[in-house]
Structures are given as structure tokens and as C-alpha cells.
Write a protein that holds these residues in place. Structure first.
Motif, short mmCIF file in Angstrom:
data_model
loop_
_atom_site.label_atom_id
_atom_site.label_comp_id
_atom_site.label_asym_id
_atom_site.label_seq_id
_atom_site.Cartn_x
_atom_site.Cartn_y
_atom_site.Cartn_z
N GLU A 105 68.59 -35.54 74.54
CA GLU A 105 67.69 -35.62 75.48
C GLU A 105 66.06 -35.08 75.27
OE1 GLU A 105 69.21 -35.15 79.35
OE2 GLU A 105 70.69 -36.54 79.23
N SER A 106 66.34 -33.87 74.64
CA SER A 106 64.82 -33.15 74.38
C SER A 106 63.84 -33.80 73.43
CB SER A 106 65.09 -31.77 74.06
OG SER A 106 65.48 -31.61 72.66
N TYR A 107 64.43 -34.76 72.62
CA TYR A 107 63.77 -35.84 71.81
C TYR A 107 63.40 -37.15 71.94
CZ TYR A 107 64.22 -31.61 68.34
OH TYR A 107 63.93 -30.36 67.50
N PRO A 219 68.12 -25.30 69.81
CA PRO A 219 67.80 -26.37 68.85
C PRO A 219 66.80 -27.38 69.74
CG PRO A 219 69.74 -26.71 69.62
CD PRO A 219 69.26 -25.20 70.28
N GLY A 220 66.35 -27.21 70.88
CA GLY A 220 65.69 -28.29 71.71
C GLY A 220 64.21 -28.55 71.00
N TYR A 221 63.58 -29.57 71.65
CA TYR A 221 62.25 -29.88 71.05
C TYR A 221 61.18 -29.10 71.33
CZ TYR A 221 57.84 -32.50 70.43
OH TYR A 221 56.55 -32.80 69.88
N HIS A 222 60.65 -28.24 70.31
CA HIS A 222 59.58 -27.36 70.71
C HIS A 222 60.00 -26.24 71.77
CE1 HIS A 222 55.78 -29.33 68.73
NE2 HIS A 222 56.84 -29.36 68.03
N SER A 223 61.18 -25.79 71.52
CA SER A 223 61.68 -25.00 72.29
C SER A 223 60.84 -23.61 72.57
CB SER A 223 63.15 -24.29 72.17
OG SER A 223 62.93 -23.92 70.79
N LYS A 360 53.52 -33.59 76.43
CA LYS A 360 53.46 -34.07 74.98
C LYS A 360 54.72 -33.86 74.06
CE LYS A 360 51.71 -35.30 70.88
NZ LYS A 360 51.43 -36.66 70.72
N ARG A 361 55.29 -34.93 73.65
CA ARG A 361 56.22 -34.85 72.55
C ARG A 361 55.92 -35.63 71.48
NH1 ARG A 361 61.92 -36.39 75.52
NH2 ARG A 361 61.78 -35.16 77.58
N ILE A 368 67.33 -29.40 63.31
CA ILE A 368 68.28 -28.34 63.40
C ILE A 368 69.56 -28.60 63.59
CG2 ILE A 368 68.74 -25.76 64.39
CD1 ILE A 368 65.85 -25.52 64.88
N SER A 369 69.79 -29.20 64.59
CA SER A 369 71.31 -29.53 65.14
C SER A 369 72.03 -30.38 63.98
CB SER A 369 71.30 -30.63 66.43
OG SER A 369 70.75 -29.61 67.45
N TRP A 370 71.11 -31.37 63.46
CA TRP A 370 71.57 -32.30 62.25
C TRP A 370 72.02 -31.36 60.90
CZ3 TRP A 370 68.04 -37.37 62.56
CH2 TRP A 370 68.49 -37.91 63.78
#
Length: 381
Positions: A105-107, A219-223, A360-361, A368-370
Motif C-alpha cells: 500500500e505504501s507504493y 521497507p515502506g516507500y520513502h520511510s 508526493k510519491r 527491499i521487500s522483493w
């Protein structure tokens, strides 16, 4: 030898290349360059916002001219949503829009894309860019690059192009808005950097930077831990140098360990060869426009789309709109911590507020997770 080759290229880089013409070497002439921003503009913020929108409308109108139906890459961000909304005005048929979603969801931006598609009444097509889809296409995706490109958003761009090419052969994209109107978080980070720069260097290194390194990796988007590590670990008192370091996929100490001939190389001399466009923000925008835009963003877009016979047109990079955008003072781009100030003011009258003012995304993937999961075997190989 690699050392002399790199030294030679490094020394020649600041000079203009020469061309062979009619039996002689000639110095090329620059045919176009970015304009410096105007000192003052006339009109209220609302009047200037309407002017911006009309300029963008004209850019989209020009880019919609085609002998075949034209679709739109729709992420649900401000840039692509604005392009899609305007494209709807100039299509004689139902506008087709396309997006890729992610399980993380973060991506995932697919929900925002659906909101915009419903708002403008487009026929929206979406597929999931999950691990299975990536693994199934990984080898051919990498081969299609032809040369290394350190931008993993090439992977979802490739899958999005593959999806879109099954429906249309020409598509509009939202690329360019961040470089023209200061949309990247790094531009805001420079504001914080001026405060951080006043902290004594010993305190920065012994307390703040060490503390940041102790934060657990998420690992979330731009944590938050990722942003703090990038901010402090690649900080430099010179704004241009830290800008290059923040943007790069690999930092200088890592590069020097991997490539012995890179010892002592810094981005400082390279940064110095970009023109001063009148104020610090516009100068950084010019650096990103001249370097990051063509070397990463458009390279990724061009190779991913042409692999599928798909033509992508970015109206935000239409020359008159670029010249207009760079001619606007920085005050109308980054006001306080509000990015794309004037652009958002114009779009807020036409698009849902949840689209215009959301965080912004980028078009990233949960790498990282992959790499810790399904891609671990491929990484080891």
C-alpha cells in the motif's frame, strides 16, 4: 588504461564537444537554453494560476494531434491527473487512461488513479505490478535496457507500457512537472539543510548521524529512517554537491570503494558548470532538468515504451511551457514547504483536493521487500 581514460573524460567533460563538418573541426553552437526567471510578474496569484492552466491546456492540445487515439498514463498524481483532465477536452472519443498498482500500500497509487478516472469520466485500465508479474518479465526487462540504468522505476514503467500498448499506440505522460515546479521532496529538504548546516559538525557526526544509523530499517516507500539516513549521511555544506548526493543511487564513498580510479572525484566541479539561473532553487531545478531529466527520467520512459511500439508524449515538456515555467520566479514554485504552489492553486479548482494536495510519491517499487523475498534467488545468482 581505465585511469587515463577516466581522467581524460573528466578533463574534457566541462568543454563543449566538437563536430567534424566539411573537412574541419567546428565548435557547435547552443541552439536553446533555459531562461532565467523574471524578476517580477504582474497579476494576482489566482490570475497567474489561470495563466498557467491556459499554457498547459495549449501544450496538451498540441500533443493530442495524432492519426490514432491518444491515451494517458494516469498515476493519480498532480501532473498526470492535470494532463488527463485537459486531454479529455481534446479527444473526440472516450479517453483511455492506464495505471499499474502494487500490493504494498505504501507504493500503490492505483486508488488515486481510479478517483481521477471517475472524476474525468475516462475508460480506465489497470493491472497489478506485483512480484509475480515482475519475476515473469525480469529477464526481458533487463535486456531491453541495453545498458545499466540505476532507476528501478524502469520495471513498472515497462509493465505499464506493455499494458498500454495493447490498447493505444500514442499516450501522454505527466513527466516534467517536478523539475519545472519544484515537486521533489529534495527541494524542501534544502530548506531544512540550511538549519542543519548551522549545527556544529562534530555534533552532527558524533550524535545526530550516529543516532540515525541506529534506527531500524523499514521497507515502506520513502520511510522516515530512509529519509533521515539520506539527509544526514549525504549532507554537504555546498547545496549543489549535496543535491547530487541526495539524488544519486550510490554515494561517493561507496563508489570509491567499488571503483579505485574514482578516488578523489567529487560532483563539485561538475556542478559548477551548470549556469546560475538567478536564485538557488531555480538553479537546482535547472540542474535536474538538464541532467536527471534526460539521463534517467526520459531514458527510462523512452526505452520502456519503445520496446512495445508505444509513443509517449509529455506535454509538460513542450518547449513553450518549459520556457514559461522556468521564467516564473521561485516564489511561485516552492512557498514555505508547499511544493508546486502555483500549479496546485490552478489544479485545485478542477481536481479533487485529495489528489492535488496529497503527499508526493514516485513511481517506485517495494524493492527491499522483493530482494529479501521472491527476488533473493535472482539476486544471489
Amino acid at each position: 588504461p581505465p585511469l587515463s581514460l577516466v581522467d581524460g573524460v573528466h578533463k574534457l567533460a566541462p568543454a563543449h564537444a566538437v563536430t567534424w563538418q566539411r573537412g574541419a573541426l567546428t565548435e557547435p553552437k547552443r541552439y536553446w537554453q533555459l531562461p532565467a526567471p523574471a524578476g517580477r510578474v504582474h497579476g494576482t496569484a489566482d490570475e497567474l494560476a489561470e495563466q498557467l492552466w491556459e499554457r498547459l491546456r495549449e501544450s496538451v492540445r498540441r500533443q493530442m494531434v495524432a492519426d490514432v487515439p491518444v491515451g494517458v498514463f494516469l498515476s493519480g498524481g498532480l501532473d498526470s491527473s492535470s494532463v488527463a483532465l485537459l486531454a479529455r477536452e481534446f479527444t473526440g472519443k472516450e479517453l483511455q487512461t492506464f495505471s499499474i498498482g502494487f500490493e504494498d500500500e505504501s507504493y500503490d497509487e492505483s486508488g488515486y488513479a481510479r478517483i481521477v478516472a471517475a472524476h474525468i469520466g475516462s475508460r480506465h485500465t489497470q493491472e497489478s505490478g506485483g512480484e509475480d508479474a515482475l519475476l515473469a518479465s525480469l529477464d526481458r526487462v533487463i535486456v531491453s535496457l541495453d545498458e545499466p540504468l540505476a532507476d528501478h522505476s524502469y520495471l513498472p514503467t515497462y509493465l505499464l507500457s506493455e499494458l498500454t500498448a495493447r490498447h493505444v499506440k500514442v499516450v501522454l505522460g505527466g513527466d516534467g512537472g517536478d523539475e519545472l515546479w519544484a515537486g521533489y521532496p529534495t527541494y524542501k529538504a534544502h530548506r531544512f539543510a540550511e538549519i542543519y548546516r548551522r549545527v556544529p559538525r562534530a555534533l552532527r557526526r558524533s550524535v545526530i548521524e550516529r543516532g540515525v544509523q541506529l534506527l531500524p530499517v523499514t521497507p515502506g516507500y520513502h520511510s522516515l529512517d530512509w529519509k533521515l539516513r539520506r539527509f544526514t549521511g549525504r549532507f554537504d555544506d555546498d547545496a549543489r554537491v549535496r543535491h547530487f548526493r541526495w539524488l544519486s543511487s550510490i554515494d561517493l564513498p561507496d563508489l570509491e570503494r567499488a571503483l579505485p580510479f574514482a578516488q578523489g572525484m567529487t560532483p563539485g566541479p561538475l556542478a559548477a558548470h551548470y549556469p546560475d539561473l538567478g536564485d538557488p532553487l531555480t538553479t537546482l531545478l535547472g540542474v535536474d532538468f538538464a541532467r536527471y531529466m534526460h539521463a534517467s527520467v526520459l531514458t527510462k520512459l523512452d526505452r520502456a515504451s519503445l520496446q512495445h511500439g508505444l509513443e509517449v508524449r509529455p506535454p509538460l515538456l513542450d518547449t513553450p511551457f518549459v520556457e514559461y515555467s522556468f521564467g516564473m520566479p521561485a516564489w511561485y514554485k516552492l512557498r514555505g514547504l508547499q511544493t508546486k504552489y502555483l500549479f496546485k492553486r490552478a489544479a485545485a479548482k478542477r481536481l479533487p483536493k485529495s489528489i492535488v494536495f496529497r503527499s508526493k510519491r514516485g513511481f517506485g517499487i517495494p524493492l527491499i521487500s522483493w530482494l529479501r523475498g521472491s527476488l533473493r534467488g535472482a539476486l544471489d545468482d
